[in-house]
Every structure is written in structure tokens, then in C-alpha cells.
Design a protein around this motif. Structure first.
Motif, short mmCIF file in Angstrom:
data_model
loop_
_atom_site.label_atom_id
_atom_site.label_comp_id
_atom_site.label_asym_id
_atom_site.label_seq_id
_atom_site.Cartn_x
_atom_site.Cartn_y
_atom_site.Cartn_z
N SER A 90 -25.06 7.90 -17.51
CA SER A 90 -24.55 6.71 -18.20
C SER A 90 -23.04 6.66 -17.96
CB SER A 90 -24.86 6.80 -19.70
OG SER A 90 -26.23 6.81 -19.92
N ASP A 91 -22.68 6.41 -16.70
CA ASP A 91 -21.26 6.43 -16.31
C ASP A 91 -20.69 5.05 -16.05
OD1 ASP A 91 -22.57 5.83 -13.97
OD2 ASP A 91 -21.82 7.56 -12.85
N GLY A 92 -21.48 3.99 -16.33
CA GLY A 92 -21.01 2.62 -16.12
C GLY A 92 -21.24 2.10 -14.72
N ASP B 268 -25.06 2.01 -2.48
CA ASP B 268 -23.89 1.40 -3.12
C ASP B 268 -23.84 1.89 -4.56
OD1 ASP B 268 -23.05 -0.16 -1.01
OD2 ASP B 268 -23.64 -2.07 -1.90
N MET B 269 -22.65 2.27 -5.03
CA MET B 269 -22.40 2.56 -6.44
C MET B 269 -21.56 1.39 -6.95
SD MET B 269 -23.86 5.50 -7.06
CE MET B 269 -23.13 6.05 -8.61
N THR B 270 -22.09 0.61 -7.90
CA THR B 270 -21.43 -0.60 -8.37
C THR B 270 -21.15 -0.50 -9.85
OG1 THR B 270 -22.63 -1.85 -6.69
CG2 THR B 270 -21.57 -3.12 -8.44
N LYS B 271 -19.92 -0.85 -10.24
CA LYS B 271 -19.52 -0.87 -11.65
C LYS B 271 -20.31 -1.96 -12.38
CE LYS B 271 -16.54 0.27 -14.98
NZ LYS B 271 -16.80 1.50 -15.73
N SER B 272 -20.99 -1.60 -13.44
CA SER B 272 -21.79 -2.57 -14.20
C SER B 272 -20.93 -3.73 -14.68
CB SER B 272 -22.44 -1.89 -15.40
OG SER B 272 -23.35 -0.93 -14.97
#
Length: 129
Positions: free
Chosen positions: A64-66, A110-114
Motif C-alpha cells: 500500500s505505497d500509493g 509500469d509503476m504508476t502513482k495512484s
């Protein structure tokens, strides 16, 4: 037995206040391929999982890192699989469909900021169906 080659161990930063992510490719004894994502502190932050038996791919977001995880599978310039944890919790739906046997595909994450379009694409792995 086929092996996954590490194309790169990419690293990237979405912006100055964002974590840095890097990836590591793995070919498991079960035949599955994983593109595992870690943050700058070495915490497991996500992965793309490709299962040749069934030609299926899933994204996993254990923290749960956003950030949410999107997994892609490409052949040449064509995208043939995409799945995301965005809106699905820890596990994305499986992206499935028959693929030709013993073909190479490129899997990446891809790591995307929520809540934003801000994120980072990471180097990926070659996988074999």
C-alpha cells in the motif's frame, strides 16, 4: 529448458519526491517468468507474472505505497497483453489468450502513482510461451 534473459535492470524516478524502482527478471523452476519490482530500499513493490502453460499474465501489487502495477506483454511493436492492479487490489485479472508455442515475447512493468498519470516504466524480460 528456456531461460529468461535480463534485458535490463532498469531504474527510474517519477519525480524528485517519488521512490526509485528497479527490476529483476526470474525464470522459476515451475516454468513461470517474473519481472520483480523493488524500491530503493529493496522492498518488494510489485511484479508481472507470465505463465506459459495457459499463456496468461498477471500484475501483482503487494504494498500500500500509493502506486499500482501495470504489466505488458509485447511482440515486436504490437502489444498482446496488458493487465493492471488499478482498481483491483493486490492482484490484477489474468490476461489470457492462446499464443504460438516457443515464441519470445517482451514483458515489462509500469509503476504508476495512484490518481495521476505520473509513473515510471521499467526494463523488462524476454519470456517464452
Amino acid at each position: 529448458m528456456a531461460t529468461a534473459a535480463v534485458l535490463s535492470t532498469g531504474a527510474g524516478v517519477a519525480n524528485a519526491s517519488s521512490p526509485t524502482f528497479h527490476n529483476k527478471c526470474q525464470h522459476l523452476s515451475s516454468g513461470e517468468y517474473e519481472d520483480v519490482i523493488y524500491d530503493q530500499n529493496g522492498h518488494y513493490s510489485g511484479l508481472a507474472d507470465f505463465v506459459p502453460n495457459g499463456d496468461k499474465m498477471q500484475a501483482v501489487d503487494p504494498r500500500s505505497d500509493g502506486y499500482y502495477v501495470t504489466a505488458f506483454l509485447d511482440v515486436g511493436t504490437s502489444r498482446i497483453r496488458q493487465t493492471t492492479t488499478n482498481g483491483h487490489g493486490t492482484y490484477s485479472p489474468w490476461a489470457t489468450g492462446n499464443l504460438p508455442e516457443k515464441h519470445k515475447y517482451f514483458m515489462w512493468v509500469d509503476m504508476t502513482k495512484s490518481g495521476t498519470n505520473s509513473g515510471v516504466s521499467l526494463g523488462g524480460c524476454w519470456v517464452v510461451s
